[in-house]
Structures are given as structure tokens and as C-alpha cells.
Design an enzyme around this catalytic site. Structure first.
Site, PDB file in Angstrom:
ATOM      1  N   GLY A  24       0.796  -1.333  -0.089  1.00 20.14           N
ATOM      2  CA  GLY A  24       0.048  -0.087  -0.078  1.00 20.14           C
ATOM      3  C   GLY A  24       1.061   1.402  -0.060  1.00 20.14           C
ATOM      4  N   ILE A  65      12.030  -7.612  11.125  1.00 23.68           N
ATOM      5  CA  ILE A  65      12.790  -6.072  11.331  1.00 23.68           C
ATOM      6  C   ILE A  65      13.435  -6.144  12.454  1.00 23.68           C
ATOM      7  CG2 ILE A  65      11.846  -3.793  11.447  1.00 23.68           C
ATOM      8  CD1 ILE A  65       9.796  -4.767   9.169  1.00 23.68           C
ATOM      9  N   CYS A  87      -0.966  -2.866  13.603  1.00 16.19           N
ATOM     10  CA  CYS A  87      -1.797  -2.155  14.502  1.00 16.19           C
ATOM     11  C   CYS A  87      -2.535  -2.764  15.714  1.00 16.19           C
ATOM     12  CB  CYS A  87      -2.926  -1.343  13.668  1.00 16.19           C
ATOM     13  SG  CYS A  87      -3.668  -2.886  12.510  1.00 16.19           S
TER      14      CYS A  87
HETATM   15  C1  LIG Z   1      -0.340  -3.250   9.225  1.00 16.54           C
HETATM   16  S1  LIG Z   1       0.557  -4.197   7.874  1.00 16.54           S
HETATM   17  C2  LIG Z   1       1.327  -3.304   6.900  1.00 16.54           C
HETATM   18  C3  LIG Z   1       0.364  -3.101   5.642  1.00 16.54           C
HETATM   19  C4  LIG Z   1       1.105  -2.535   4.666  1.00 16.54           C
HETATM   20  N1  LIG Z   1       1.214  -0.995   4.473  1.00 16.54           N
HETATM   21  C5  LIG Z   1       0.351  -2.974   3.297  1.00 16.54           C
HETATM   22  O1  LIG Z   1      -0.107  -1.912   2.595  1.00 16.54           O
HETATM   23  O2  LIG Z   1      -0.246  -3.914   3.004  1.00 16.54           O
HETATM   24  C6  LIG Z   1       1.894  -4.777   8.937  1.00 16.54           C
HETATM   25  C7  LIG Z   1       2.984  -5.872   8.475  1.00 16.54           C
HETATM   26  O3  LIG Z   1       3.919  -6.082   9.292  1.00 16.54           O
HETATM   27  C8  LIG Z   1       4.360  -7.308   8.970  1.00 16.54           C
HETATM   28  N2  LIG Z   1       5.155  -7.492  10.211  1.00 16.54           N
HETATM   29  C9  LIG Z   1       4.629  -7.436  11.630  1.00 16.54           C
HETATM   30  N3  LIG Z   1       5.824  -7.713  12.257  1.00 16.54           N
HETATM   31  C10 LIG Z   1       7.237  -7.738  11.782  1.00 16.54           C
HETATM   32  C11 LIG Z   1       8.207  -8.043  11.784  1.00 16.54           C
HETATM   33  N4  LIG Z   1       8.669  -8.044  13.007  1.00 16.54           N
HETATM   34  N5  LIG Z   1       9.000  -8.176  10.931  1.00 16.54           N
HETATM   35  C12 LIG Z   1       8.710  -7.921   9.697  1.00 16.54           C
HETATM   36  N6  LIG Z   1       7.463  -7.873   9.174  1.00 16.54           N
HETATM   37  C13 LIG Z   1       6.492  -7.803  10.235  1.00 16.54           C
HETATM   38  C14 LIG Z   1       2.997  -8.145   8.779  1.00 16.54           C
HETATM   39  O4  LIG Z   1       3.406  -9.457   8.213  1.00 16.54           O
HETATM   40  C15 LIG Z   1       2.245  -7.116   8.261  1.00 16.54           C
HETATM   41  O5  LIG Z   1       2.304  -7.478   6.634  1.00 16.54           O
END
Ligand SMILES: C[S@@+](CC[C@H](N)C(=O)[O-])C[C@H]1O[C@@H](n2cnc3c(N)ncnc32)[C@H](O)[C@@H]1O
Length: 344
Positions: A24, A65, A87
Site C-alpha cells: 500500500g 525487522i 496495529c
Molecule cells: C499493518 S500491516 C502493513 C500493511 C502494509 N502497509 C500494506 O499496504 O499491506 C503490518 C505488516 O507488518 C508485517 N510484520 C509485522 N511484524 C513484523 C516484523 N517483526 N518483521 C517484519 N514484518 C513484520 C506483517 O506481516 C504485516 O504485513
């Protein structure tokens, strides 16, 4: 970042996209028309990375990350970081453990790395749900950004304010590292929230909040300035599909294998897979959120759209009803799901 402008004239801004999901942020960057290059995206989720790869031809770095080091980050020589961390720690439906939630750790960790990098980013862009702005993660984020010489401007904005008929207010933080400055410094270190539409000053090219005192007036102006759903449709109505070159082969699973009745017989072919089965209308019709091509609103789509009806997103009625009885009139409205591209 300013539209069309790169770093120094025509050199693109180097961007890192953290928590890239299905991309996104990258779509937004493209839409903003900024001269920028996403040098790497990061996401731990395999399926999200499949979709991202399908959309952009690049597979994000698939790792946690939280395990990135300052040296790893330095290697990209990035000017800007885009971050949309999980979130769940801040959603109203969740436990609201905020920074105590393990899913919040990686975000604070990555910010804590900034002072240890030899080339810190010049700009950050953070997105999250409404509720983040009152969390202790937010307090810590602002503290880290202040200590690392960033100025922030924070906003709660909805696509409705940009003319998109979709109600989804979200928190956004823009941060610039000194000596960089914002073009308009009026909102420095403030959180702005306005229900009204955003307008562009023609003489200054600056986007400003519309100053309206009355909530009703704000709402009316918002609807006035919003495009109707029709502008975002791949197919304007059921019969359009015969002329379309629609090639999306996404399969749609529903809980019913009931076939459409005669009244809907022309809803066939590619678009047919998006038709809402009559059995679902009979059972769940009263819980469905129905919108029309001329509507100027749409409910938030969730990952359970296509699988469940209640609270997962709006359904499109492609024919206007001609009687008062909701259940039977819904059957005549040629209800369909929005296609993935339309949701996007
Ligand atoms: C709120 S979503 C982001 C949505 C994104 N902006 C989109 O357009 O689809 C959060 C994302 O962070 C990833 N995520 C969560 N914790 C993470 C971590 N520790 N390391 C890498 N990715 C992570 C999840 O897999 C998820 O796809």
C-alpha cells in the site's frame, strides 16, 4: 518529498519500506508522483510477500525487522523510511497492550537504531490506526524522534478527505531531520485532525485543511468533494463485462454453492465470480452493507471480505431496487463483491 522532485534535481530519493505487506505504501508513493526508488521492502509474511511480488516484481526481504542492525540499514543508503507497523497493539477491539505487546517491539527497535546509523534517514513516514496517537509507543516514538533531531507533523486523515469514497481514518506521522524543514511549518510538532475536505491552494500549491465550524457543514462539503464509487469500478454494471478485457482470475470462495436465479442470469462470465449468491442474501441480507455506483461512501474492507459478509466490507448493488421489501429487493439488485482491483 515534493511531487516530481528528486533528491538533487533528478536523482531519486532512496526509500526503505518497512512492514511492506501487499504494498500500500509503495502504491501511495507512486501515486504521489515523487521521484523515488524503493531500494528494499521488509515483511515477515510469506503470503504478503507473494502479493507484493505479484504487484511490483520484487520480493521483499523476508525476515524479522527486529533482527536488522544499524550496519544492515546503512548498506541501503536510504533517504526515507516508510513504516506501517502492526496495529493490533492499539486497536479498540484488541487488548491494547501497546508497547508491551510483542508486535510493537520491532518498531521501537528500528527507531532506536537511528542514532547508531552512520547515515540516518532524512525523512520518516509512519502510518497506524487511530488510537496509536494516545499509546505509550507513540510517546516513545516522539521521544526518540526528538532526541534524534526530527521535527514531526502528525495527522488523522481519511480517504474521504482526498475525494475517495472510503471511510478509513488513520494516523500519519511525517518526520524530517534537521536541518531539513517542512514547506509549511505551521503544523510542526502538532497532531491535526479535521473532518473536512483538504483543498489545494492554487497560488501556493499547498494543501490546507478546510476551516469549517459546523460538523454538518464539514460532512456536506466532504460528500460534495468526493468522487462516487462509479469512478473506481472495473465494470459499471453487470453487462459491462462482455466488453471488458478483465483478466483477473482470483477465485472467490463463498459458503454457498447455490446458483443464481433467472433474474440474475446476465451476471455471467468473468464478473460472475463476484456475484453474491442468493442464499447469502436470504440469510445475511439484513447485515449486508450495500452501496450503489453513485454512493459516496464505502465500509472498510477486511481480509475476510469474500469469506464472510458481516462487517467485512461493502457490497455493490448494480441495479437500483424497485420495491420496498429489503430482502426481496436485494435479490433484484444484482449484488456483487468489489473486485480485488477495485478494493485496491
Ligand atoms: C499493518 S500491516 C502493513 C500493511 C502494509 N502497509 C500494506 O499496504 O499491506 C503490518 C505488516 O507488518 C508485517 N510484520 C509485522 N511484524 C513484523 C516484523 N517483526 N518483521 C517484519 N514484518 C513484520 C506483517 O506481516 C504485516 O504485513
Amino acid at each position: 518529498m515534493e511531487k516530481g522532485l528528486g533528491k538533487q534535481g533528478d536523482e531519486p530519493w532512496r526509500v526503505l519500506e518497512f512492514y511492506s505487506g501487499i504494498g500500500g505504501m509503495r502504491y501511495s508513493l507512486m501515486k504521489a508522483g515523487v521521484n523515488a526508488e524503493v531500494v528494499e521492502a521488509f515483511d515477515i509474511n510469506d503470503t504478503a510477500n507473494d502479493v507484493y511480488q505479484h504487484n511490483f516484481g520484487h520480493r521483499p526481504y523476508q525476515g524479522n525487522i527486529q533482527s536488522l542492525t544499524a550496519a544492515d540499514l546503512d548498506r541501503y543508503g536510504a533517504d526515507a523510511w516508510l513504516l506501517s507497523p502492526p496495529c493490533q497493539p492499539y486497536t479498540r477491539q484488541g487488548l491494547q497492550k501497546q508497547s508491551g505487546d510483542a508486535r510493537a517491539f520491532s518498531f521501537l527497535n528500528i527507531l532506536e537504531l537511528i542514532p547508531h546509523t552512520s547515515q540516518p534517514p532524512i525523512m520518516l513516514f509512519v502510518e497506524n490506526v487511530v488510537g496509536f496517537e494516545t499509546s505509550d509507543t507513540h510517546t516513545k516514538m516522539i521521544e526518540i524522534l526528538g532526541r534524534t533531531n526530527f521535527i514531526t507533523q502528525e495527522f488523522i486523515l481519511s480517504p474521504l478527505q482526498f475525494g475517495v469514497p472510503y471511510s478509513r481514518p488513520r494516523y500519519f506521522c511525517l518526520a524530517k531531520r534537521k536541518p531539513s524543514t517542512f514547506q509549511s511549518q505551521l503544523f510542526n510538532n502538532q497532531l491535526l485532525q479535521s473532518p473536512g475536505p483538504l483543498f489545494r491552494h492554487t497560488n501556493t500549491e499547498e494543501t490546507v485543511f478546510c476551516e469549517l465550524d459546523e460538523p454538518q457543514e464539514s460532512w456536506d462539503r466532504l460528500l460534495e468533494s468526493c468522487e462516487s464509487i462509479e469512478s473506481f469500478l472495473e465494470f459499471k454494471n453487470c453487462s459491462d463485462q462482455s466488453e471488458s478485457n478483465f483478466v483477473d482470475t482470483t477465485t472467490v470462495s463463498t459458503d454457498s454453492d447455490e446458483v443464481l436465479d433467472e433474474g440474475n442470469e446476465y451476471c455471467s462470465g468473468g464478473l460472475d465470480q463476484y456475484s453474491v449468491p442468493l442464499s447469502l442474501i436470504e440469510r445475511w441480507g439484513s447485515a449486508m452493507d450495500i452501496v450503489y455506483p453513485d454512493s459516496k461512501r464505502c465500509c472498510c474492507f477486511t481480509k475476510s471480505y469474500y469469506r464472510y459478509v458481516k462487517g467485512t466490507g461493502s457490497l455493490l448493488a448494480t441495479l437500483q431496487p424497485n420495491n420496498e421489501d429489503k430482502a426481496s429487493s436485494l435479490k433484484e439488485q444484482c449484488l456483487r463483491y468489489f473486485t480485488p482491483r477495485e478494493v485496491c
